[in-house]
Design an enzyme around this catalytic site. Structure first.
Site, PDB file in Angstrom:
ATOM      1  CG  HIS A   1      -0.977  -8.390   0.117  1.00 35.65           C
ATOM      2  ND1 HIS A   1      -0.508  -6.996   0.252  1.00 35.65           N
ATOM      3  CD2 HIS A   1      -2.161  -8.470  -0.027  1.00 35.65           C
ATOM      4  CE1 HIS A   1      -1.496  -6.593  -0.001  1.00 35.65           C
ATOM      5  NE2 HIS A   1      -2.971  -7.015  -0.290  1.00 35.65           N
ATOM      6  CE1 TYR A  45      -3.092  -3.006   0.445  1.00 31.77           C
ATOM      7  CE2 TYR A  45      -3.499  -2.050   2.519  1.00 31.77           C
ATOM      8  CZ  TYR A  45      -3.707  -2.961   1.656  1.00 31.77           C
ATOM      9  OH  TYR A  45      -4.774  -4.177   1.819  1.00 31.77           O
TER      10      TYR A  45
END
Length: 278
Positions: free
Chosen positions: A108, A50
């Site tokens: 992830h 992110y």
């Protein structure tokens, strides 16, 4: 404000409602984090990919809330799953987040080329060392969960997946519940697609709330499920908290069950082959 319940097993105690931060950045992210914590949120979700961990860390620090009261999740990107790369990634994440540990550390995305036993062994070592309180995965199918939890025997605490009223995840949920794995729902509001469905709008009108609040409460009512809607504005953060007070009935749940369940919002080219339900 209604107290946010926790969900967990095997020592994990994660607030069921958290704040997602995908596509938040900079000062806006920092301000949103600090505001959410002031409103009563205690579960913050971020990720290496992110590129906002520094802003998240600054927001947590600015809030004045003791670190021990906050459940903080971050994730290692699928290109960094070699043992040495995982260690470099967590060290970088901790520095940016201004903390000595994270409460939950996730893979992830799975990678076709990953050495999953080695990756999970490394994460288990990080847990023993104290930099990671719990570890788990994200975007894992039933087959991948089986490999991780049963074949490898890793203590998977959580599988974070896309899950909302328009996507059936019953197979993953069933497996997770049978093996004591918490499910965290990302994209719980289906990226704005909820307004297209009159049935959902009807439930919202009945309760005097929004379709998004209905969809969120439907998730939060489920055993073993947490949800992390992104919300940058104070109004949205407060609306998500207010969803906790909604009481859905059997008629509401029946209408939601009748909605289409094949609307996947996140499906990148590197995604695994999703499990199909016959």
């Amino acid at each position: 404000m209604t107290k946010i319940a926790t969900v967990g097993a095997n020592g994990l105690a994660m607030p069921k409602l958290g704040l997602g931060t995908w596509r938040m950045s900079g000062k806006e992210c920092q301000t949103s984090i600090a505001r959410a914590l002031a409103l009563g949120y205690r579960h913050i979700d971020t990720a290496e990919m992110y590129n906002n961990e520094a802003a998240v860390g600054a927001g947590i620090e600015a809030s004045g809330i003791p670190r021990g009261e906050i459940f903080l999740t971050t994730k290692v990107w699928y290109e960094n799953l070699a043992p040495d790369a995982i260690r470099r990634a967590i060290e970088s994440s901790l520095a940016k987040l201004r903390t000595s540990y994270v409460d939950l550390y996730l893979i992830h995305w799975p990678s076709a080329s990953m050495n999953l036993p080695a990756a999970l062994e490394t994460m288990a070592h990080l847990k023993c060392e104290g930099t990671v309180k719990h570890f788990g995965v994200a975007n894992f199918t039933v087959a991948l969960l089986c490999q991780a939890a049963e074949i490898i025997g890793a203590e998977i605490a959580c599988n974070q997946i896309e899950y909302h009223v328009l996507l059936d995840q019953s197979a993953v949920l069933d497996y997770a519940r049978r093996h004591g794995i918490v499910v965290t729902a990302y994209c719980p509001l289906a990226q704005g697609r909820l307004s297209d469905y009159d049935g959902l709008a009807g439930i919202a009108t009945k309760h005097g709330v929004t379709p998004a609040q209905i969809a969120l409460k439907w998730l939060l009512d489920q055993d073993g499920v947490a949800a992390i809607p992104k919300a940058t504005r104070a109004e949205s953060q407060q609306a998500n908290l207010a969803a906790l007070d909604i009481v859905l009935d059997d008629e509401d749940r029946s209408v939601i069950a009748s909605l289409p369940k094949t609307q996947r919002c996140v499906d990148p080219g590197f995604a695994p082959q999703w499990d199909r339900v016959a």
